[in-house]
Every structure is written in structure tokens, then in C-alpha cells.
Design a protein around this motif. Structure first.
Motif, mmCIF file in Angstrom:
data_model
loop_
_atom_site.group_PDB
_atom_site.id
_atom_site.type_symbol
_atom_site.label_atom_id
_atom_site.label_comp_id
_atom_site.label_asym_id
_atom_site.label_seq_id
_atom_site.Cartn_x
_atom_site.Cartn_y
_atom_site.Cartn_z
ATOM 1 N N VAL A 33 59.951 16.809 -4.942
ATOM 2 C CA VAL A 33 60.479 18.165 -5.108
ATOM 3 C C VAL A 33 59.392 19.079 -5.670
ATOM 4 O O VAL A 33 59.180 20.189 -5.166
ATOM 5 C CB VAL A 33 61.729 18.152 -6.026
ATOM 6 C CG1 VAL A 33 62.102 19.546 -6.463
ATOM 7 C CG2 VAL A 33 62.891 17.492 -5.302
ATOM 8 N N ALA A 34 58.676 18.607 -6.698
ATOM 9 C CA ALA A 34 57.615 19.417 -7.294
ATOM 10 C C ALA A 34 56.511 19.703 -6.282
ATOM 11 O O ALA A 34 56.002 20.829 -6.200
ATOM 12 C CB ALA A 34 57.047 18.718 -8.527
ATOM 13 N N GLY A 35 56.135 18.696 -5.495
ATOM 14 C CA GLY A 35 55.090 18.885 -4.483
ATOM 15 C C GLY A 35 55.492 19.909 -3.432
ATOM 16 O O GLY A 35 54.690 20.787 -3.062
ATOM 17 N N ALA B 197 54.841 25.279 -1.196
ATOM 18 C CA ALA B 197 55.450 26.498 -0.656
ATOM 19 C C ALA B 197 54.999 27.713 -1.447
ATOM 20 O O ALA B 197 54.739 28.784 -0.879
ATOM 21 C CB ALA B 197 56.969 26.382 -0.680
ATOM 22 N N GLN B 198 54.895 27.558 -2.751
ATOM 23 C CA GLN B 198 54.461 28.667 -3.599
ATOM 24 C C GLN B 198 53.035 29.077 -3.241
ATOM 25 O O GLN B 198 52.744 30.277 -3.112
ATOM 26 C CB GLN B 198 54.532 28.214 -5.059
ATOM 27 C CG GLN B 198 54.915 29.282 -6.019
ATOM 28 C CD GLN B 198 55.136 28.717 -7.410
ATOM 29 O OE1 GLN B 198 54.532 27.715 -7.807
ATOM 30 N NE2 GLN B 198 56.006 29.368 -8.158
ATOM 31 N N ARG B 199 52.157 28.094 -3.044
ATOM 32 C CA ARG B 199 50.765 28.394 -2.676
ATOM 33 C C ARG B 199 50.682 29.040 -1.300
ATOM 34 O O ARG B 199 49.817 29.874 -1.054
ATOM 35 C CB ARG B 199 49.930 27.122 -2.698
ATOM 36 C CG ARG B 199 49.542 26.678 -4.094
ATOM 37 C CD ARG B 199 48.519 25.559 -4.053
ATOM 38 N NE ARG B 199 49.056 24.337 -3.488
ATOM 39 C CZ ARG B 199 49.621 23.355 -4.181
ATOM 40 N NH1 ARG B 199 49.711 23.454 -5.481
ATOM 41 N NH2 ARG B 199 50.070 22.280 -3.584
ATOM 42 N N ALA B 200 51.567 28.663 -0.383
ATOM 43 C CA ALA B 200 51.551 29.215 0.975
ATOM 44 C C ALA B 200 52.271 30.560 1.064
ATOM 45 O O ALA B 200 52.314 31.167 2.129
ATOM 46 C CB ALA B 200 52.190 28.224 1.942
ATOM 47 N N GLY B 201 52.859 30.998 -0.038
ATOM 48 C CA GLY B 201 53.550 32.288 -0.036
ATOM 49 C C GLY B 201 54.942 32.228 0.571
ATOM 50 O O GLY B 201 55.486 33.256 0.973
#
Length: 175
Positions: free
Chosen positions: A126-128, A133-137
Motif C-alpha cells: 500500500v505504501a509503495g 502515485a504521488q511521485r507520478a502526480g
């Protein structure tokens, strides 16, 4: 007495409920057999679901459902995850999966939710997904929903579990 308006199956874990299956009757026609089963899903808090299901050639169709408290549409979608394994095992339908004649593909699942690890490995997954997703926007919650196959509420709970385990940064900075 139950106080909730819906059963919320998606928020419950498998150890919370017990599934019992009883074969009601079977009809044979040529080379195929259709078996009807009474299925009961019961929980410690008094909630439960009773249903009549037909199993034919590895396919399950639900004929009738009665639940207390009522099922939401999300609960109805999750209901198959709860009953599919015990139902196919009890009715002998696990031998032939859909799309196969000889049962060669019996190990593949027919529902959309992918298999995922439990415990610490689950929180790491889940964390990964969240961080990628956060890094990819992209929306991290939608990424977790997609990776786990769970709805928004359950995905948020999984994310909170990863935060509590220290795999994600805290949501709010404490002063």
C-alpha cells in the motif's frame, strides 16, 4: 440489536464472519449438474446474510439474498469474495473454472480483486503504491484502490495502517 443501517462487508475482515454452505438439491441434465446451495454468512454482532445460490460448471449465480442489516451496493459487490471459495468447495464446482473444459485453469480467480499479501507486506504494498502515485502526480488513493481492488473507504483504512506502521509520513504535523 444492530444499530447500523448497512452491513458494510467491505469494512469487515474474514475472521469476523463465518460462512456455512448446505447443499439444498441437485438437478442433472445430460452431462451437466446444477447444484443449489443455502449459504449463510454470519457475524458475531448478529449481522448476517442468507442466500440461495446455484452452481453449474464452475459458475455461481445468486438466486435470492436476504441480509440483516441491509446490503448496500458496495456490500453486494463484495459478497462474492466472501462466499465464492466455500461455495465452490462445498458444491464441487471448483473442479472446472469458467472458460475451461477440463479444469486446467481452476486456480485463476474470476473476480476483480487481486490477491494481496497480509500484515506487514500488505502495508508495504500500500505504501509503495501510494508513494509511486504521488511521485507520478496521480491520485494516491485511487492507486491504492486499483492495486488492492478495495473501495475508497477500505483503501483509506489501508493507507492509515501504513501510516501507523511508519511507512508513510504523518498526515498532520504535530505542534
Amino acid at each position: 440489536m444492530l444499530e447500523t443501517s448497512f452491513l458494510n462487508l467491505s469494512d469487515r475482515d474474514e475472521p469476523d464472519g463465518a460462512v456455512s454452505v448446505r447443499r439444498a438439491w441437485e438437478v442433472r441434465e445430460n452431462d451437466t449438474a446444477t447444484t443449489w446451495c443455502d449459504v449463510r454468512l454470519s457475524f458475531g454482532d448478529g449481522a448476517g446474510v442468507d442466500l440461495l445460490a446455484a452452481v453449474c460448471e464452475g459458475c455461481v449465480s445468486v438466486e435470492d439474498v436476504r441480509a440483516r442489516p441491509a446490503l448496500s451496493l458496495d456490500d453486494l459487490a463484495v459478497l462474492s469474495d466472501w462466499i465464492e471459495g466455500p461455495l465452490l468447495e462445498a458444491c464441487g464446482g471448483a473442479a472446472a473454472a469458467p472458460g475451461t473444459q477440463d479444469g486446467a485453469g481452476g486456480s485463476e480467480k474470476r473476480h476483480a480483486r487481486p490477491a494481496r499479501p497480509r500484515g506487514v507486506e500488505s502495508r508495504r504494498l500500500v505504501a509503495g503504491e501510494y508513494l509511486a502515485a504521488q511521485r507520478a502526480g496521480r491520485d494516491p488513493v485511487l492507486a491504492v484502490m486499483s492495486a488492492t481492488g478495495h473501495g475508497r473507504r477500505r483503501a483509506l483504512r489501508l493507507i492509515a495502517g501504513a501510516r501507523d506502521a511508519g511507512l508513510l509520513t504523518p498526515r498532520h504535523v504535530r505542534r
